[in-house]
Design an enzyme around this catalytic site. Structure first.
Site, PDB file in Angstrom:
ATOM      1  N   PHE A 249     -91.871 -35.533  -8.778  1.00 52.84           N
ATOM      2  CA  PHE A 249     -93.288 -35.191  -9.002  1.00 52.84           C
ATOM      3  C   PHE A 249     -94.163 -36.294  -8.406  1.00 52.84           C
ATOM      4  O   PHE A 249     -95.065 -36.813  -9.030  1.00 52.84           O
ATOM      5  CB  PHE A 249     -93.558 -35.011 -10.501  1.00 52.84           C
TER       6      PHE A 249
ATOM      7  N   LYS B 221     -85.606 -34.560   4.951  1.00 54.10           N
ATOM      8  CA  LYS B 221     -85.053 -34.515   6.331  1.00 54.10           C
ATOM      9  C   LYS B 221     -83.825 -35.381   6.518  1.00 54.10           C
ATOM     10  O   LYS B 221     -82.880 -35.008   7.189  1.00 54.10           O
ATOM     11  CB  LYS B 221     -86.124 -34.870   7.360  1.00 54.10           C
TER      12      LYS B 221
ATOM     13  N   GLU C  73     -88.287 -25.810   5.535  1.00 56.34           N
ATOM     14  CA  GLU C  73     -89.363 -25.846   6.532  1.00 56.34           C
ATOM     15  C   GLU C  73     -90.179 -27.137   6.428  1.00 56.34           C
ATOM     16  O   GLU C  73     -90.632 -27.702   7.431  1.00 56.34           O
ATOM     17  CB  GLU C  73     -90.277 -24.620   6.334  1.00 56.34           C
TER      18      GLU C  73
ATOM     19  N   ASP D 129     -87.227 -41.428  10.871  1.00 56.20           N
ATOM     20  CA  ASP D 129     -87.717 -40.155  10.337  1.00 56.20           C
ATOM     21  C   ASP D 129     -87.843 -39.128  11.476  1.00 56.20           C
ATOM     22  O   ASP D 129     -87.426 -37.974  11.336  1.00 56.20           O
ATOM     23  CB  ASP D 129     -89.067 -40.386   9.649  1.00 56.20           C
TER      24      ASP D 129
ATOM     25  N   LYS E  49     -85.753 -35.504  12.008  1.00 54.61           N
ATOM     26  CA  LYS E  49     -86.417 -34.222  12.311  1.00 54.61           C
ATOM     27  C   LYS E  49     -85.901 -33.652  13.635  1.00 54.61           C
ATOM     28  O   LYS E  49     -85.687 -32.448  13.768  1.00 54.61           O
ATOM     29  CB  LYS E  49     -87.935 -34.420  12.349  1.00 54.61           C
TER      30      LYS E  49
ATOM     31  N   GLY F 251     -98.555 -35.475   4.311  1.00 53.57           N
ATOM     32  CA  GLY F 251     -99.617 -35.356   3.300  1.00 53.57           C
ATOM     33  C   GLY F 251     -99.263 -34.322   2.256  1.00 53.57           C
ATOM     34  O   GLY F 251     -98.446 -33.419   2.497  1.00 53.57           O
TER      35      GLY F 251
END
Ligand code: HSE
Length: 319
Positions: free
Chosen positions: A13, A98, A122, A194, A198, A296
């Site tokens: 969370f 990822k 996604e 990162d 991806k 974000g």
């Protein structure tokens, strides 16, 4: 068209988890409720009532009403445990992790087949830009020749701020962290890791090519200094961290992540701030250019929401 009622067990969370909670409140048409949220830190103040939370993951796994697990935690090893346990117990999974997906791609595919449950992710690639679904569905019969783009929002934000506003690297990174764009360990962003995770996911969905992270070169933005910025300014160029993959004439795939000088004729030139941009080249469609916010709370939650929504259609996924 019939739609399943979804009862979600949410792990995590933080920025995106709370973003998803907010986004779901504003999506009443989708019958998906968060039934329980599992978090680690008992003392952290939370934005919503304590009765929503548990600290025991079995409260979620053993709840027969929960049919979808949404995993939005930071730690890739803990995420792996959650996702594999969920798949083995026949619950559908949505994940945004990822690193975890790139590191365990083949095993996760096998678990989906074996237990006949879907795992959607996604949000793990370019946040709000629906690139995985496009690669899987639209290009199903149109062969991809290359895919390249900016796939990390934090580094693009840092490069934009240092270039346009003369912010120092440290100031720009701090902003990216405050805005919730960066990973908890920002070296994953700035070192190009990162972006590499991806790219590995994109490789699998573009070319059916599953590679190990240690076999792909990634060079980050940490070593870009005043000299490079000065050169770019003088020549009217920008510096972008670009993930690239293309099919060679012999059919082999070349893929890597590197910082590049780009000129104003390049589509990536105007992809600034937290935006991601991906250019695909295929046999029939030729070049296409996708752009969208790459990090974000709400942009990432939007992709998670889209996966949750896809799971609710009976005709799309059986589980
Ligand atoms: N740290 C990642 C980024 C978050 O900046 O792109 C979204 O995957």
């Amino acid at each position: 068209m019939s739609r399943k009622k979804l009862n979600i067990g949410l792990f995590g969370f933080g920025c995106v988890g709370f973003g998803l909670y907010e986004v779901l409140q504003k999506t009443p048409g989708l019958k998906a409720d968060i039934r329980k949220i599992c978090v680690k830190d008992k003392n952290k103040p939370r934005e919503i009532a304590a009765e929503n939370f548990t600290f025991d993951k079995n409260d979620i796994f053993n709840d027969p009403k929960i049919n979808v697990i949404v995993e939005l935690i930071d730690d890739a090893d803990a995420a792996y445990e959650i996702v594999t346990t969920a798949l083995k117990s026949g619950k559908a999974v949505v994940s945004a992790n990822k690193k975890m997906i790139a590191e365990h791609f083949e095993e996760l595919l096998e678990l989906q087949r074996k237990h006949k449950v879907p795992l959607l992710y996604e949000a793990a690639c370019c946040a709000s830009m629906p690139i995985i679904r496009n690669l899987e569905e639209y290009y199903d019969n149109d062969l991809l020749e290359s895919i390249q783009g900016i796939v990390n929002g934090s580094t693009n934000y840092i490069l934009t701020k240092t270039f346009k506003e003369n912010l120092s690297y440290e100031e720009a990174l701090k902003e990216a962290q405050e805005k919730g764009f960066a990973e908890s360990n920002p070296i994953l962003d700035t070192g190009g890791f990162d972006a590499k995770y991806k790219l590995l996911i994109l490789l699998a969905h573009s070319f059916g090519y599953i590679a190990r992270p240690e076999n792909l070169l990634n060079i980050g933005i940490d070593n870009i200094g005043g000299l490079e910025l000065k050169y770019a300014r003088e020549k009217g160029l920008k510096i972008k961290l670009v993930a690239q993959a293309f099919k060679n004439t012999d059919g082999n795939i070349t893929a890597f992540v590197i910082p590049k000088f780009v000129d104003s004729a390049d589509r990536l030139f105007n992809v600034d701030d937290v935006f991601n941009g991906v250019i695909t080249k295929t046999s029939f469609a030729d070049e296409q250019f996708f752009v969208g916010k790459g990090a974000g709370a709400h942009p990432t939650a939007s992709a998670v929401l889209s996966d949750i929504s896809a799971l609710s259609y009976d005709y799309q996924y059986e589980y």
